[in-house]
Design an enzyme around this catalytic site. Structure first.
Site, PDB file in Angstrom:
ATOM      1  N   ASN A  96       0.029   4.775  -4.140  1.00  0.00           N
ATOM      2  CA  ASN A  96       0.959   5.346  -5.119  1.00  0.00           C
ATOM      3  C   ASN A  96       0.736   4.799  -6.525  1.00  0.00           C
ATOM      4  OD1 ASN A  96       2.334   6.767  -3.020  1.00  0.00           O
ATOM      5  ND2 ASN A  96       3.424   4.891  -2.514  1.00  0.00           N
ATOM      6  N   HIS A 107      14.927   9.025   1.930  1.00  0.00           N
ATOM      7  CA  HIS A 107      14.222   7.813   2.341  1.00  0.00           C
ATOM      8  C   HIS A 107      15.068   6.967   3.291  1.00  0.00           C
ATOM      9  CE1 HIS A 107      12.118   3.901   1.892  1.00  0.00           C
ATOM     10  NE2 HIS A 107      11.057   4.664   1.684  1.00  0.00           N
ATOM     11  N   GLU A 150      16.312  12.588  -4.015  1.00  0.00           N
ATOM     12  CA  GLU A 150      15.167  11.995  -4.702  1.00  0.00           C
ATOM     13  C   GLU A 150      14.625  13.001  -5.698  1.00  0.00           C
ATOM     14  OE1 GLU A 150      12.254  10.354  -1.995  1.00  0.00           O
ATOM     15  OE2 GLU A 150      13.786   9.982  -0.465  1.00  0.00           O
ATOM     16  N   SER A 194       8.444  11.492  -1.262  1.00  0.00           N
ATOM     17  CA  SER A 194       7.149  10.830  -1.142  1.00  0.00           C
ATOM     18  C   SER A 194       6.236  11.419  -0.085  1.00  0.00           C
ATOM     19  CB  SER A 194       7.359   9.340  -0.846  1.00  0.00           C
ATOM     20  OG  SER A 194       8.042   9.154   0.379  1.00  0.00           O
ATOM     21  N   ASP A 236      17.096   8.790  -6.466  1.00  0.00           N
ATOM     22  CA  ASP A 236      15.965   7.882  -6.300  1.00  0.00           C
ATOM     23  C   ASP A 236      14.767   8.462  -7.067  1.00  0.00           C
ATOM     24  OD1 ASP A 236      13.758   6.433  -5.439  1.00  0.00           O
ATOM     25  OD2 ASP A 236      14.482   6.242  -3.394  1.00  0.00           O
ATOM     26  N   HIS A 291       9.192   7.681  -7.142  1.00  0.00           N
ATOM     27  CA  HIS A 291       7.871   8.299  -7.243  1.00  0.00           C
ATOM     28  C   HIS A 291       7.715   9.182  -8.480  1.00  0.00           C
ATOM     29  CE1 HIS A 291       6.216   7.094  -3.295  1.00  0.00           C
ATOM     30  NE2 HIS A 291       7.497   7.066  -2.946  1.00  0.00           N
ATOM     31  N   LYS A 310       4.904   1.762  -7.796  1.00  0.00           N
ATOM     32  CA  LYS A 310       4.188   3.041  -7.815  1.00  0.00           C
ATOM     33  C   LYS A 310       3.456   3.171  -9.148  1.00  0.00           C
ATOM     34  CE  LYS A 310       6.967   3.771  -4.182  1.00  0.00           C
ATOM     35  NZ  LYS A 310       7.911   2.764  -3.672  1.00  0.00           N
TER      36      LYS A 310
END
Length: 387
Positions: free
Chosen positions: A37, A123, A169, A173, A198, A201, A235
């Site tokens: 990542n 997640h 998110e 991911s 979140d 990423h 990341k």
């Protein structure tokens, strides 16, 4: 353990740095990194490495205690202030890991009297937070805001005064997908629900100048509001650790009452220094737009070659194949060609949705796409899952 199928067994492998950018080595064999990542290639950037080295020489490798004992350093506070300014939030607090940050965030916004509505593919760290809070949990269909809106309306009708929390998110991911964050925030605000987003990423890649898809959603007129943002430095920032960002009240609550913040050793000073240097690089030279343009080209090329088009717009490109064995076979096929892409299988993803997870990096050399297409070859059949 005896009941665990061979194709579901995990193992640990040791990867060493390669001799070139975006390269790793396994048993001396170089592999082009299409798995990690490190989206912007900052983990080995000279300025980021130098900042970590200087902090280690000056302050030592570890903080030695929690932030509330003797572990707080000027570097922590500098990073928190810089992030708060960059994200347009009143305050930021650092955590040693994204898992801890998400656990702390859920516990700050929900308790046993709350109802939490979480995206079905959220997640694991956030689900752990819900379980620890004692809140009731409902799952809504992935990125389906109509389903979420219906559930919010029913919840408000059933218990008008109940505390509601929504979890999502900005870039998932394993799916590579994103919700319409503006609409999501407005929907939550309209039903009096707090939103925890979140951005682990997305930061550094998505949103204005890499500030994430939640940037600017502070409850102003005609906007939704995000109660807490979580982000990580492992990341796009190329470092380690995590943070929460929000208004002064909820951040002060975290400082005073959060166990995941209070009862853990502070983020290592070299990691904080590296993250601050990485933020400086992201601000000075935003690489997100070029990376997203490259991601569109890769998605189009994979689709033209007969593979299901990887969903989403960001640098995560999952090739959905369904079968565990096929995903592992593709991983092995890539490694034989000097490429690293990892097979993702249940329970990380839902049953029947095993995939080869490919990740774009800003520092991939020219010709990487052609190498990938050659290594993948033709799709193994016409019954692959749709994206």
């Amino acid at each position: 353990m005896a009941l665990l199928p061979e194709q579901r067994r995990r193992g640990l492998r040791s990867f060493e740095p390669g001799q070139a950018a975006a390269q790793l080595q396994v048993d001396g064999a170089p592999l082009l990194d299409l798995a990690s990542n490190d989206y912007l290639g900052l983990s080995c950037h000279p300025a980021v490495v130098a900042a970590a080295q200087a902090a280690a020489a000056l302050e030592g490798v570890g903080a030695g205690a929690s932030r509330l004992v003797s572990g707080s350093r000027p570097g922590h506070q500098a990073l928190e202030r810089a992030l708060a300014t960059w994200l347009g939030r009143e305050r930021v607090l650092l955590f040693p890991s994204g898992f801890q940050a998400n656990l702390a965030a859920v516990l700050a916004l929900a308790d046993r009297h709350s109802l939490v509505l979480a995206d079905r593919l959220i997640h694991h760290s956030l689900l752990t937070g819900v379980r620890a809070s004692g809140a009731r949990l409902q799952r809504f269909a992935h990125n389906d805001l109509n389903d979420l809106g219906r559930r919010l309306q029913l919840a408000r009708q059933a218990r008008p005064g109940q505390r509601l929390l929504v979890l999502s998110e900005s870039l998932f991911s394993m799916q590579g997908t994103s919700p319409d964050v503006g609409t999501l925030a407005a929907l939550c605000q309209g039903h009096g629900a707090a939103l925890l987003l979140d951005e682990a990423h997305a930061l550094g890649v998505l949103g204005p100048s890499g500030r994430g898809l939640g940037y600017g959603l502070n409850g102003a007129k005609d906007q939704g509001e995000i109660a807490l943002l979580s982000g990580t430095f492992g990341k796009a920032f190329g470092s380690g650790g995590a943070f929460l960002a929000g208004d002064a009240l909820v951040m002060e609550w975290l400082l005073q009452f959060s166990g995941p913040f209070r009862y853990t050793t502070a983020l290592a000073p070299p990691l904080a220094a590296a993250a601050l240097a990485a933020l400086g690089q992201i601000q000075a030279n935003p690489l997100g737009p070029a990376l997203l343009q490259r991601a569109r080209r890769w998605r189009g090329a994979l689709e033209a070659a007969g593979w299901p088009r990887p969903p989403g717009l960001g640098p995560i490109l999952p090739l959905l194949v369904g079968d565990d064995g096929l995903a592992l076979e593709l991983q092995q096929r890539l490694e034989a060609a000097g490429l690293l892409g990892v097979a993702i299988r249940p329970p990380t993803v839902p049953e029947g949705s095993a995939r080869l997870r490919l990740v774009l990096r800003a520092d991939l050399p020219l010709g990487s796409l052609e190498r990938l297409l050659t290594a993948l070859g033709s799709p193994p059949g016409q019954n692959l899952p749709c994206s």
